[in-house]
Design a protein around this motif. Sequence first.
Motif, PDB file in Angstrom:
ATOM      1  N   ALA A 136       0.806  -1.201   0.024  1.00 17.34           N
ATOM      2  CA  ALA A 136       0.126   0.090   0.044  1.00 17.34           C
ATOM      3  C   ALA A 136       0.736   1.262   0.031  1.00 17.34           C
ATOM      4  O   ALA A 136       0.642   2.319  -0.650  1.00 17.34           O
ATOM      5  CB  ALA A 136      -0.829  -0.052   1.150  1.00 17.34           C
ATOM      6  N   LEU A 137       1.977   1.309   0.882  1.00 15.97           N
ATOM      7  CA  LEU A 137       2.735   2.207   0.884  1.00 15.97           C
ATOM      8  C   LEU A 137       3.356   2.877  -0.597  1.00 15.97           C
ATOM      9  O   LEU A 137       3.552   3.662  -0.934  1.00 15.97           O
ATOM     10  CB  LEU A 137       3.834   1.779   1.966  1.00 15.97           C
ATOM     11  CG  LEU A 137       4.866   3.155   2.211  1.00 15.97           C
ATOM     12  CD1 LEU A 137       4.097   4.512   2.602  1.00 15.97           C
ATOM     13  CD2 LEU A 137       5.878   2.773   3.223  1.00 15.97           C
ATOM     14  N   ALA A 142       3.328   6.128  -5.602  1.00 16.08           N
ATOM     15  CA  ALA A 142       3.365   6.307  -7.180  1.00 16.08           C
ATOM     16  C   ALA A 142       2.136   6.938  -7.946  1.00 16.08           C
ATOM     17  O   ALA A 142       1.368   7.146  -7.052  1.00 16.08           O
ATOM     18  CB  ALA A 142       3.607   4.580  -7.528  1.00 16.08           C
ATOM     19  N   THR A 143       2.482   7.029  -8.989  1.00 16.28           N
ATOM     20  CA  THR A 143       1.169   7.474  -9.786  1.00 16.28           C
ATOM     21  C   THR A 143       1.009   6.695 -11.009  1.00 16.28           C
ATOM     22  O   THR A 143       1.700   5.577 -10.935  1.00 16.28           O
ATOM     23  CB  THR A 143       1.808   8.790 -10.473  1.00 16.28           C
ATOM     24  OG1 THR A 143       2.691   8.635 -11.423  1.00 16.28           O
ATOM     25  CG2 THR A 143       2.120   9.859  -9.598  1.00 16.28           C
ATOM     26  N   THR A 144       0.047   6.856 -11.634  1.00 13.16           N
ATOM     27  CA  THR A 144      -0.592   5.747 -12.633  1.00 13.16           C
ATOM     28  C   THR A 144       0.677   5.750 -13.674  1.00 13.16           C
ATOM     29  O   THR A 144       0.708   4.674 -14.099  1.00 13.16           O
ATOM     30  CB  THR A 144      -1.944   6.435 -13.348  1.00 13.16           C
ATOM     31  OG1 THR A 144      -2.993   6.692 -12.292  1.00 13.16           O
ATOM     32  CG2 THR A 144      -2.314   5.540 -14.462  1.00 13.16           C
ATOM     33  N   ASN A 150       7.400   1.366 -10.135  1.00 10.37           N
ATOM     34  CA  ASN A 150       7.717   1.271  -8.526  1.00 10.37           C
ATOM     35  C   ASN A 150       7.150  -0.088  -7.974  1.00 10.37           C
ATOM     36  O   ASN A 150       8.239  -0.578  -7.255  1.00 10.37           O
ATOM     37  CB  ASN A 150       6.846   2.301  -7.990  1.00 10.37           C
ATOM     38  CG  ASN A 150       7.331   3.684  -7.870  1.00 10.37           C
ATOM     39  OD1 ASN A 150       8.051   4.261  -6.947  1.00 10.37           O
ATOM     40  ND2 ASN A 150       7.167   4.358  -9.004  1.00 10.37           N
ATOM     41  N   MET A 151       6.523  -0.824  -8.571  1.00 11.63           N
ATOM     42  CA  MET A 151       6.070  -2.069  -8.186  1.00 11.63           C
ATOM     43  C   MET A 151       7.265  -2.981  -8.398  1.00 11.63           C
ATOM     44  O   MET A 151       7.575  -4.044  -7.838  1.00 11.63           O
ATOM     45  CB  MET A 151       4.929  -2.736  -8.524  1.00 11.63           C
ATOM     46  CG  MET A 151       3.662  -1.951  -8.083  1.00 11.63           C
ATOM     47  SD  MET A 151       3.215  -2.301  -6.327  1.00 11.63           S
ATOM     48  CE  MET A 151       1.872  -1.272  -6.002  1.00 11.63           C
ATOM     49  N   GLY A 152       7.770  -2.851  -9.593  1.00 12.04           N
ATOM     50  CA  GLY A 152       8.855  -3.842 -10.239  1.00 12.04           C
ATOM     51  C   GLY A 152      10.177  -3.475  -9.446  1.00 12.04           C
ATOM     52  O   GLY A 152      10.821  -4.393  -9.034  1.00 12.04           O
ATOM     53  N   ALA A 350       0.013  -3.442 -10.264  1.00 11.73           N
ATOM     54  CA  ALA A 350      -0.153  -1.924 -10.926  1.00 11.73           C
ATOM     55  C   ALA A 350      -1.663  -1.890 -11.235  1.00 11.73           C
ATOM     56  O   ALA A 350      -2.151  -0.872 -10.951  1.00 11.73           O
ATOM     57  CB  ALA A 350       0.648  -1.867 -12.061  1.00 11.73           C
ATOM     58  N   LEU A 351      -2.336  -2.952 -11.991  1.00  7.85           N
ATOM     59  CA  LEU A 351      -3.695  -2.718 -12.185  1.00  7.85           C
ATOM     60  C   LEU A 351      -4.597  -2.615 -11.181  1.00  7.85           C
ATOM     61  O   LEU A 351      -5.323  -1.906 -11.156  1.00  7.85           O
ATOM     62  CB  LEU A 351      -3.979  -4.019 -13.033  1.00  7.85           C
ATOM     63  CG  LEU A 351      -5.178  -3.902 -13.850  1.00  7.85           C
ATOM     64  CD1 LEU A 351      -5.219  -5.050 -15.047  1.00  7.85           C
ATOM     65  CD2 LEU A 351      -6.555  -4.472 -13.060  1.00  7.85           C
TER      66      LEU A 351
END
Length: 429
Positions: A136-137, A142-144, A150-152, A350-351
Amino acid sequence: MREVLDRVVAPFAVDRRVLALAGARMADGIGNSFLIIVIPLYVTSGVVSGTAFGLGESMIIGLILSLFGFLNSSVQPFTGRLSDRVGKRKPFILIGLAGLATTNIAYVFAETYVSLLVIRGLQGVSVAFIIPASIALVNELATTGDRGGNMGVYNTFRLIGFGAGPVVAGAVVSRGPYPLPSGVTLNGFDAAFWIATITATISYGMVTVLVSDPESTVANAGADLSIPIRDRAGPNALDPVFTLGLASLFMATAIALFATIQPQVNARLEQGATWFGLQFAAFIIAQVALQTPIGRACDRYGRRPFIVTGMALLIPTTLVQGFVLSSELMFLARLSQGIAAAMVFAPSLALAGDLAGAGESGSKLSVLTMAFGYGIALGPLSSGVLVSYGFRVPFVFGTCLAVLGTILVYTQIEETLETTSPVPVVGDD
């Protein structure tokens, strides 16, 4: 310290707190993945005594490894939702890391199957505080346009730790005992448990000093934080987040079949613990190499093509593991399976993050992490039961799950990112 971190962060193009959190998860990942290799060896070493509940060693190992996942996954929705309501992530991460460090050292004193079950269960609860709050953090920082990247990055660092642990764990156990300057001799198992404790403590220190909650994180107690099963707004039968949860469950189950049957794999391929550790880590190696580039690519080309292609690739890469007859081919099979999972993991997060509203990150993303955790628990338990019917049977079972997951994501997931250069998926019109 923060200025140094900012210079380190620059090449990764992410918030410094994301990189700091990723580094902290890398540290605790080393210790936690140690145990996946060490616990089966510990159970079969003769050190553990007491009743085995009338079960064989493979089944006992499966229960110990699976209990972690079941409790971890069952508690995650509650901790994720609670962190949404409180509007804070960092305290949850610290509570989990403190519990992880404490339970890691408790293994030194465990001498019965029951004590191993209790400790591993408490570890599952501890990690349930860490995972939803961490994801969640990252989502909120991050942004769209850069969420996949960022997740990667976060997953890459976390998986470096998780992948390094198994490679080193077998060597730490086999090369013991270790004489200490105090005159005390530390056996290989205790050395592994101490290393796991130290890495969790390092992670705790990094989060304390370098990570903070974003100002935009607010409590949302009045919101409906439930996760629907049916798609309320879209054209499909199932809610997209729920569908991604099911796909994550099936993928994780197929991935985790390998862990419990270490003795059978080693006997079939005539190999030792070091080769098994390399094969286990091969899956992680692929993800470490691909998580960040795939995450950034899905920010540009869309989430869905990667998710569908990855699930489809999971089908043959799972099935082949039941048929290979050499250590090298098993390594390649696990490596290929890691490529498939890398194409699914970051784009799925991300989705789901794209679909999460303000104050919902913990609740929405915990569906995926909960489902993945259940899969990690079901995989070892399933293979522990199914391997008695033949070595290939667990992998055929995992293949069937991969087929079902592919059908679900292909028919029920819509793209959330507007793209100008989409990547076509075979079969799309």
